[in-house]
Design an enzyme around this catalytic site. Structure first.
Site, PDB file in Angstrom:
ATOM      1  N   ASP A   1     -69.954  68.988 -57.760  1.00  0.00           N
ATOM      2  CA  ASP A   1     -69.864  70.462 -57.755  1.00  0.00           C
ATOM      3  C   ASP A   1     -70.516  70.965 -59.037  1.00  0.00           C
ATOM      4  O   ASP A   1     -70.867  70.178 -59.929  1.00  0.00           O
ATOM      5  CB  ASP A   1     -68.386  70.899 -57.705  1.00  0.00           C
ATOM      6  CG  ASP A   1     -68.215  72.413 -57.744  1.00  0.00           C
ATOM      7  OD1 ASP A   1     -68.939  73.108 -57.011  1.00  0.00           O
ATOM      8  OD2 ASP A   1     -67.366  72.911 -58.503  1.00  0.00           O
ATOM      9  N   SER A   2     -70.608  72.285 -59.160  1.00  0.00           N
ATOM     10  CA  SER A   2     -71.154  72.879 -60.381  1.00  0.00           C
ATOM     11  C   SER A   2     -70.184  72.723 -61.557  1.00  0.00           C
ATOM     12  O   SER A   2     -70.594  72.884 -62.699  1.00  0.00           O
ATOM     13  CB  SER A   2     -71.413  74.367 -60.149  1.00  0.00           C
ATOM     14  OG  SER A   2     -70.204  75.026 -59.833  1.00  0.00           O
TER      15      SER A   2
ATOM     16  N   CYS B   1     -69.330  71.660 -52.948  1.00  0.00           N
ATOM     17  CA  CYS B   1     -69.780  72.955 -53.461  1.00  0.00           C
ATOM     18  C   CYS B   1     -70.377  73.710 -52.276  1.00  0.00           C
ATOM     19  O   CYS B   1     -71.284  73.191 -51.604  1.00  0.00           O
ATOM     20  CB  CYS B   1     -70.838  72.727 -54.535  1.00  0.00           C
ATOM     21  SG  CYS B   1     -71.657  74.225 -55.087  1.00  0.00           S
TER      22      CYS B   1
ATOM     23  N   GLU C   1     -63.145  78.545 -64.331  1.00  0.00           N
ATOM     24  CA  GLU C   1     -63.638  77.580 -65.325  1.00  0.00           C
ATOM     25  C   GLU C   1     -62.924  77.792 -66.668  1.00  0.00           C
ATOM     26  O   GLU C   1     -62.724  76.858 -67.431  1.00  0.00           O
ATOM     27  CB  GLU C   1     -65.156  77.728 -65.513  1.00  0.00           C
ATOM     28  CG  GLU C   1     -65.988  77.243 -64.330  1.00  0.00           C
ATOM     29  CD  GLU C   1     -66.082  75.718 -64.217  1.00  0.00           C
ATOM     30  OE1 GLU C   1     -66.073  75.027 -65.231  1.00  0.00           O
ATOM     31  OE2 GLU C   1     -66.160  75.227 -63.066  1.00  0.00           O
TER      32      GLU C   1
ATOM     33  N   CYS D   1     -65.635  78.973 -51.516  1.00  0.00           N
ATOM     34  CA  CYS D   1     -66.140  78.439 -52.785  1.00  0.00           C
ATOM     35  C   CYS D   1     -65.042  77.488 -53.249  1.00  0.00           C
ATOM     36  O   CYS D   1     -63.850  77.844 -53.203  1.00  0.00           O
ATOM     37  CB  CYS D   1     -66.341  79.563 -53.793  1.00  0.00           C
ATOM     38  SG  CYS D   1     -66.668  78.967 -55.473  1.00  0.00           S
TER      39      CYS D   1
ATOM     40  N   HIS E   1     -64.024  76.622 -55.975  1.00  0.00           N
ATOM     41  CA  HIS E   1     -63.195  77.078 -57.101  1.00  0.00           C
ATOM     42  C   HIS E   1     -62.008  77.921 -56.616  1.00  0.00           C
ATOM     43  O   HIS E   1     -60.992  78.005 -57.297  1.00  0.00           O
ATOM     44  CB  HIS E   1     -64.018  77.950 -58.062  1.00  0.00           C
ATOM     45  CG  HIS E   1     -64.936  77.179 -58.973  1.00  0.00           C
ATOM     46  ND1 HIS E   1     -66.063  76.547 -58.521  1.00  0.00           N
ATOM     47  CD2 HIS E   1     -64.876  76.955 -60.316  1.00  0.00           C
ATOM     48  CE1 HIS E   1     -66.687  75.974 -59.559  1.00  0.00           C
ATOM     49  NE2 HIS E   1     -65.980  76.201 -60.647  1.00  0.00           N
TER      50      HIS E   1
HETATM   51  N1  DGL Z   1     -67.792  75.831 -56.500  1.00  0.00           N
HETATM   52  C1  DGL Z   1     -69.077  76.132 -56.026  1.00  0.00           C
HETATM   53  C2  DGL Z   1     -69.087  76.665 -54.630  1.00  0.00           C
HETATM   54  O1  DGL Z   1     -68.281  76.185 -53.852  1.00  0.00           O
HETATM   55  C3  DGL Z   1     -70.029  76.795 -56.976  1.00  0.00           C
HETATM   56  C4  DGL Z   1     -69.554  77.953 -57.757  1.00  0.00           C
HETATM   57  C5  DGL Z   1     -70.601  78.374 -58.778  1.00  0.00           C
HETATM   58  O2  DGL Z   1     -70.964  77.524 -59.582  1.00  0.00           O
HETATM   59  O3  DGL Z   1     -71.046  79.525 -58.729  1.00  0.00           O
HETATM   60  O4  DGL Z   1     -69.876  77.480 -54.252  1.00  0.00           O
END
Ligand code: DGL
Length: 277
Positions: free
Chosen positions: A17-18, A80, A159, A191, A193
């Protein structure tokens, strides 16, 4: 690095993931596939992905997949949504192992579980702008009405670890206000996150809206994929010294401490690597 495993089924699964968001998927894999070992990569130097172009996300994803390949993984989970939306289909033909993203599994469960056919999707600008959830939902339920809302501030708030902060609650109220009159009965946390903000989102949306976290279905999908390819770990091989390994492109200690707070086990180390090299 190039690790070789006597039998591929004892090799780890690569998850990326990011940043910390993909840990919500890794957590679900740990729960549902307890025999599997995991190598996780969080691209903490380049987060967020959500506001970047498709070309950039493809380049980043390619670099990370190359890294995971050198680590000897047997399958890859693109944990992600943005990378799943922008890079997965582009990169799939280049990868000689099973690869699974998070969008398809999440879209399927939402399409099948909605009662009134009205589904909300929250995600990054990239994911929502790509319309990928609408497209995937319509494959299962062509009449569904899909309403998307990009929530770009959620990623930095997560984050930062501000999961229940008053600022986060205020931001969430503003973003989710667009769903107030929309009569949706299902909301996809599009997402990885966002499941970390689940209780805040739940408080705002109320009990009448079913929140879909694609992580559960993704872990189920991974289980099926490993069985199909005869790659499921039967637990008979030699257990590695560390079952779960974590790599990041920046701020390793911050990541380690956050990961330890949300995973079912203490994370001893997150190693810093230079992903561009
Ligand atoms: N967690 C990621 C997603 O599911 C990326 C979030 C990001 O880095 O903007 O899209």
């Amino acid at each position: 690095m190039n690790q070789s495993f006597e039998d591929k089924k004892y090799a780890p699964v690569g998850v990326f993931d990011s940043g910390v968001g993909g840990l919500t998927v890794a957590r679900e894999i740990m729960r549902q596939l307890p025999m599997e070992h995991i190598i996780y990569f969080g691209d903490t130097a380049r987060v967020p992905y959500g506001s970047k172009s498709k070309e950039t996300i493809i380049r980043y994803s390619r670099q990370i997949i190359r890294f995971l390949e050198t680590m000897g993984v047997k399958a890859i989970v693109v944990a992600c949504n943005t990378a799943s939306a922008f890079a997965l289909e582009e990169i799939r033909p280049e990868v000689k192992m099973p690869v699974i993203g998070v969008v398809k599994p999440g879209a399927k469960v939402a399409a099948e579980s909605t009662g009134n056919g009205r589904i909300g999707v929250i995600g990054t600008e990239g994911t929502v702008g790509s319309q990928i959830y609408t497209e995937m939902i319509h494959r299962h339920n062509p009449d569904a009405v899909v309403l998307g809302k990009a929530c770009p501030l959620f990623v930095p708030l997560v984050e930062e670890g501000w999961l229940k902060d008053s600022v986060t609650i205020e931001v969430a109220k503003r973003y989710l206000a667009s769903f107030q009159e929309s009569d949706i009965d299902t909301l996809i946390l599009g997402c990885t996150h966002y499941p970390l903000l689940r209780s805040t989102i739940r408080d705002i949306m109320g009990e009448g809206v079913n929140l879909v976290n694609p992580a559960y279905e993704t872990a189920q999908g991974l289980k099926r994929l490993l069985w199909q390819h005869h790659l499921a770990n039967d637990g008979k091989g030699q257990a590695p010294a560390v079952r779960y390994q974590f790599y990041v492109s920046d701020a390793a200690e911050k990541f380690r401490s956050f990961a330890s707070s949300i995973l079912p086990c203490e994370i001893k180390e997150a190693q810093l690597i230079h992903i561009e090299e």
